[in-house]
Design an enzyme around this catalytic site. Structure first.
Site, PDB file in Angstrom:
ATOM      1  N   GLU A 157       1.867  26.652  -9.379  1.00  0.00           N
ATOM      2  CA  GLU A 157       1.184  26.079  -8.189  1.00  0.00           C
ATOM      3  C   GLU A 157       2.189  26.199  -7.195  1.00  0.00           C
ATOM      4  O   GLU A 157       3.454  26.243  -7.199  1.00  0.00           O
ATOM      5  CB  GLU A 157       0.740  24.590  -8.564  1.00  0.00           C
ATOM      6  CG  GLU A 157      -0.041  23.933  -7.435  1.00  0.00           C
ATOM      7  CD  GLU A 157      -0.586  22.537  -7.604  1.00  0.00           C
ATOM      8  OE1 GLU A 157      -1.203  22.028  -6.681  1.00  0.00           O
ATOM      9  OE2 GLU A 157      -0.159  22.245  -8.716  1.00  0.00           O
TER      10      GLU A 157
ATOM     11  N   ASN B  81      -3.771  20.786  -7.236  1.00  0.00           N
ATOM     12  CA  ASN B  81      -4.191  20.079  -5.967  1.00  0.00           C
ATOM     13  C   ASN B  81      -4.260  20.647  -4.830  1.00  0.00           C
ATOM     14  O   ASN B  81      -5.048  20.750  -3.756  1.00  0.00           O
ATOM     15  CB  ASN B  81      -3.410  18.766  -5.833  1.00  0.00           C
ATOM     16  CG  ASN B  81      -3.764  17.842  -6.949  1.00  0.00           C
ATOM     17  OD1 ASN B  81      -4.805  17.953  -7.815  1.00  0.00           O
ATOM     18  ND2 ASN B  81      -2.896  16.570  -6.996  1.00  0.00           N
TER      19      ASN B  81
ATOM     20  N   ASN C 169     -10.521  22.340  -8.735  1.00  0.00           N
ATOM     21  CA  ASN C 169      -9.347  21.551  -9.538  1.00  0.00           C
ATOM     22  C   ASN C 169      -9.654  20.225  -9.338  1.00  0.00           C
ATOM     23  O   ASN C 169      -9.949  19.602  -8.215  1.00  0.00           O
ATOM     24  CB  ASN C 169      -8.108  21.946  -8.757  1.00  0.00           C
ATOM     25  CG  ASN C 169      -7.082  21.234  -9.631  1.00  0.00           C
ATOM     26  OD1 ASN C 169      -6.580  21.414 -10.859  1.00  0.00           O
ATOM     27  ND2 ASN C 169      -6.259  20.130  -8.986  1.00  0.00           N
ATOM     28  N   GLU C 170      -9.779  19.356 -10.405  1.00  0.00           N
ATOM     29  CA  GLU C 170      -9.701  18.111 -10.555  1.00  0.00           C
ATOM     30  C   GLU C 170     -10.716  17.276  -9.557  1.00  0.00           C
ATOM     31  O   GLU C 170     -10.503  16.326  -9.009  1.00  0.00           O
ATOM     32  CB  GLU C 170      -8.404  17.379 -10.447  1.00  0.00           C
ATOM     33  CG  GLU C 170      -7.408  17.849 -11.694  1.00  0.00           C
ATOM     34  CD  GLU C 170      -6.228  17.035 -11.400  1.00  0.00           C
ATOM     35  OE1 GLU C 170      -6.047  16.545 -10.615  1.00  0.00           O
ATOM     36  OE2 GLU C 170      -5.413  17.209 -12.536  1.00  0.00           O
TER      37      GLU C 170
ATOM     38  N   TYR D 175      -1.352  14.453 -19.127  1.00  0.00           N
ATOM     39  CA  TYR D 175       0.219  14.445 -18.974  1.00  0.00           C
ATOM     40  C   TYR D 175       0.608  13.411 -19.761  1.00  0.00           C
ATOM     41  O   TYR D 175       0.005  12.366 -19.895  1.00  0.00           O
ATOM     42  CB  TYR D 175       0.656  14.377 -17.463  1.00  0.00           C
ATOM     43  CG  TYR D 175       0.486  15.601 -16.456  1.00  0.00           C
ATOM     44  CD1 TYR D 175       1.359  16.767 -16.958  1.00  0.00           C
ATOM     45  CD2 TYR D 175      -0.712  15.849 -15.914  1.00  0.00           C
ATOM     46  CE1 TYR D 175       0.851  17.809 -15.925  1.00  0.00           C
ATOM     47  CE2 TYR D 175      -1.072  16.936 -14.857  1.00  0.00           C
ATOM     48  CZ  TYR D 175      -0.149  17.832 -15.096  1.00  0.00           C
ATOM     49  OH  TYR D 175      -0.387  19.035 -14.617  1.00  0.00           O
TER      50      TYR D 175
ATOM     51  N   GLU E 233      -4.128  22.066 -18.083  1.00  0.00           N
ATOM     52  CA  GLU E 233      -2.909  21.322 -17.440  1.00  0.00           C
ATOM     53  C   GLU E 233      -2.501  20.530 -18.563  1.00  0.00           C
ATOM     54  O   GLU E 233      -3.361  19.410 -18.770  1.00  0.00           O
ATOM     55  CB  GLU E 233      -3.283  20.516 -16.067  1.00  0.00           C
ATOM     56  CG  GLU E 233      -3.172  21.425 -14.731  1.00  0.00           C
ATOM     57  CD  GLU E 233      -3.294  20.554 -13.442  1.00  0.00           C
ATOM     58  OE1 GLU E 233      -2.535  19.780 -13.527  1.00  0.00           O
ATOM     59  OE2 GLU E 233      -4.029  21.203 -12.650  1.00  0.00           O
TER      60      GLU E 233
ATOM     61  N   GLN F 148       4.198  23.099 -15.475  1.00  0.00           N
ATOM     62  CA  GLN F 148       3.849  24.316 -14.747  1.00  0.00           C
ATOM     63  C   GLN F 148       5.115  24.996 -15.497  1.00  0.00           C
ATOM     64  O   GLN F 148       5.714  24.800 -16.310  1.00  0.00           O
ATOM     65  CB  GLN F 148       4.031  24.345 -13.325  1.00  0.00           C
ATOM     66  CG  GLN F 148       2.954  23.420 -12.757  1.00  0.00           C
ATOM     67  CD  GLN F 148       2.976  23.335 -11.150  1.00  0.00           C
ATOM     68  OE1 GLN F 148       3.462  24.148 -10.530  1.00  0.00           O
ATOM     69  NE2 GLN F 148       2.348  22.320 -10.605  1.00  0.00           N
TER      70      GLN F 148
END
Length: 505
Positions: free
Chosen positions: A26, A71, A171-172, A243, A291, A351
């Site tokens: 990202e 994001n 995204n999200e 995560y 992710e 990442q």
């Protein structure tokens, strides 16, 4: 501690999609700038890419990479990153409160991905933008020539289209932190129409719709149901993010979070099946776990910084110092993806460089592999083929997040051609060596090719590789396993991760 395990050639779980070992990068922190791109670096090639980083990336054999966010994408204008670099605008990135110079855009990143041998998976902005901008982006990337956007690409020195097949629809979007956050039904409608528009370009385009940002969201798992009810027939994957951390420093509970992840995957698989049945749909939707990683060492401090700093350019952010314990966890999570490969077809470590990453760099200085680099590399190199069921009979333990957890975390993969098995095995016990007896049914002429092991001493759990000492945590040759009577026997050290490669007939 004695453990018995059994593998049978005929008891297959699924054919593994190679994209299970993909990555994510990202425009965030030093992932791009001074990560993969640093024109003044001593190793920089003619295009400004760090060759030392490229060498580490190539050794991972990554099939696909998700870009440019994250994001970041929800307020991103992809047009800012095309054309002469000197003419590109500097923008404020609202997601990470930093300055974006746009010196790396789609064409630079595509060149880097090509040099690294990685297929691109691109995300479109559905936060502040929509269908028209997504359509234009696809035309710029994928159409050969003869239109405004394709000819603009050609004028930028890119004659051949990229032919990008994987497109992420935002995204999200379930997260209130996301710029352009929407309710599930609203987002599902937009995703449906955007997916239809980009697929109209042909070329076998696949789309990924946003699932939950994590399984602790208050809208989970009804978000997935509502979104899929709007777009099921027109998308191919639904994304999951998660995560992990061990702030309590309870290693066994940390490792048990892998079981929790299995429940997360199983729950969303159930939602997919429910929506398919409700809609009488003929197509299948799979999971893209795009992710995942360990993120907790610096998370609280980083959050304080990025919410208050004054728009720096490529600041150090989320630069986790991964330790031996994290390496064992990442190995176990990859095992879970292998075991769930009937539903999880794509997964992206988040990442790739500097930002919660297997590769770290010093600006102007060296690059090095963190502890988690090695289990990720082993899985990518040897985890392709057919996932085999492994029956385990051995001691178990209870933890806060899961009960009845095996001390042996194991996955097995039969390579294409059926001549090699790789076993990925973790002894989660903190103190006790494991006596392993693994039966291999349906195979002949079994011989041990290699055994690599990491760990073996829980007192070293917090040891991490650094710029000054980059080789503190890395694999070594194992010498306590052998093949007897067609099976695998021997010892797995306590608190260890092993990769065992076997030749079979």
């Amino acid at each position: 501690m004695k453990v018995r395990a059994t593998i049978h050639r005929d008891f297959a779980l699924a054919q593994i999609d190679n994209r299970l070992y993909s990555a994510f990068i990202e425009h965030m922190g030093r992932a791009i700038y001074t990560g993969i791109y640093e024109p003044d670096h001593p190793t920089a090639n003619a295009h400004g890419f760090r060759q030392d980083v490229l060498d580490l990336v190539k050794a991972l054999d990554i099939p696909a990479i998700r870009y440019p966010g994250g994001n970041f994408v929800s307020a991103y204008k992809w047009e800012d990153g095309i054309g002469p670099q000197a003419d590109r605008p500097v923008r404020l990135d609202l997601a990470w409160r930093s300055k974006e110079t746009n010196q790396v855009g789609i064409n630079e990143f595509a060149r880097w991905a090509d040099e690294a041998g990685i297929e691109m998976m691109l995300a479109v902005n559905l936060g502040t933008r929509g269908i028209e901008d997504a359509r234009n982006f696809v035309e710029y990337c994928n159409h050969p020539s003869g239109t405004a956007w394709s000819d603009l690409r050609r004028s930028h020195g890119v004659a051949d289209p990229y032919g990008v097949k994987m497109w992420c629809l935002g995204n999200e979007m379930d997260g209130p932190w996301q710029i352009g956050h929407m309710e599930a039904k609203e987002y599902g409608r937009l995703a449906d129409e955007t997916s239809k528009a980009v697929k109209a370009f042909g070329g076998g385009i696949e789309t990924v719709v946003c699932g939950s940002s994590n399984d602790e969201m208050p809208t989970y798992p009804d978000w997935e149901r509502q979104v899929l009810e709007e777009c099921y027939e027109n998308v191919d994957y639904i994304s999951l993010h998660k995560y992990f951390g061990n702030s309590s420093r309870n290693s066994l509970n940390y490792f048990a979070k892998i079981e929790e992840t299995g429940r997360y995957i199983q729950s969303i698989a159930g939602v997919i099946d429910y929506v398919k049945a409700k809609k009488r749909a003929k197509n299948d939707v799979f999971i893209c776990f795009d992710e995942w990683n360990v993120w907790y060492h610096n998370r609280e401090e980083d959050s304080k910084n990025w919410h208050s700093w004054d728009w720096p350019e490529a600041p150090a952010l989320l630069e986790e110092d991964y330790n031996l314990e994290d390496a064992l966890f990442v190995g176990g999570l990859l095992n879970e993806f292998i075991r769930r490969s009937d539903r999880v077809k794509i997964a992206c470590i988040a990442q790739l460089v500097n930002v919660i990453a297997p590769i770290r760099t010093q600006t102007g200085g060296p690059a090095w592999a963190t502890s988690i680099y090695y289990p990720y590399q082993f899985a990518s190199l040897y985890g392709r083929g057919t996932a085999l069921n492994v029956a385990v009979d051995g001691p178990r333990y209870d933890a806060e997040v899961a009960q009845d957890v095996n001390y042996l975390d194991v996955a097995a993969v039969l390579a294409p051609g059926g001549k090699e098995i790789t076993v990925f095995a973790i002894n989660r016990h903190l103190e006790t060596e494991m006596d392993l007896n693994m039966a291999l049914h349906g195979f002949t002429n079994v011989t041990l090719i290699d055994h690599q092991v990491m760990g073996g001493d829980a007192s070293q759990a917090r040891v991490a590789n650094t710029c000054a000492q980059p080789d503190l945590v890395k694999p070594r040759k194992g010498d306590k396993l052998s093949v007897e009577d067609g099976g695998l026997t021997g010892q797995l050290p306590a608190f260890s991760y092993s990769v065992i490669r076997l030749s079979v007939g």
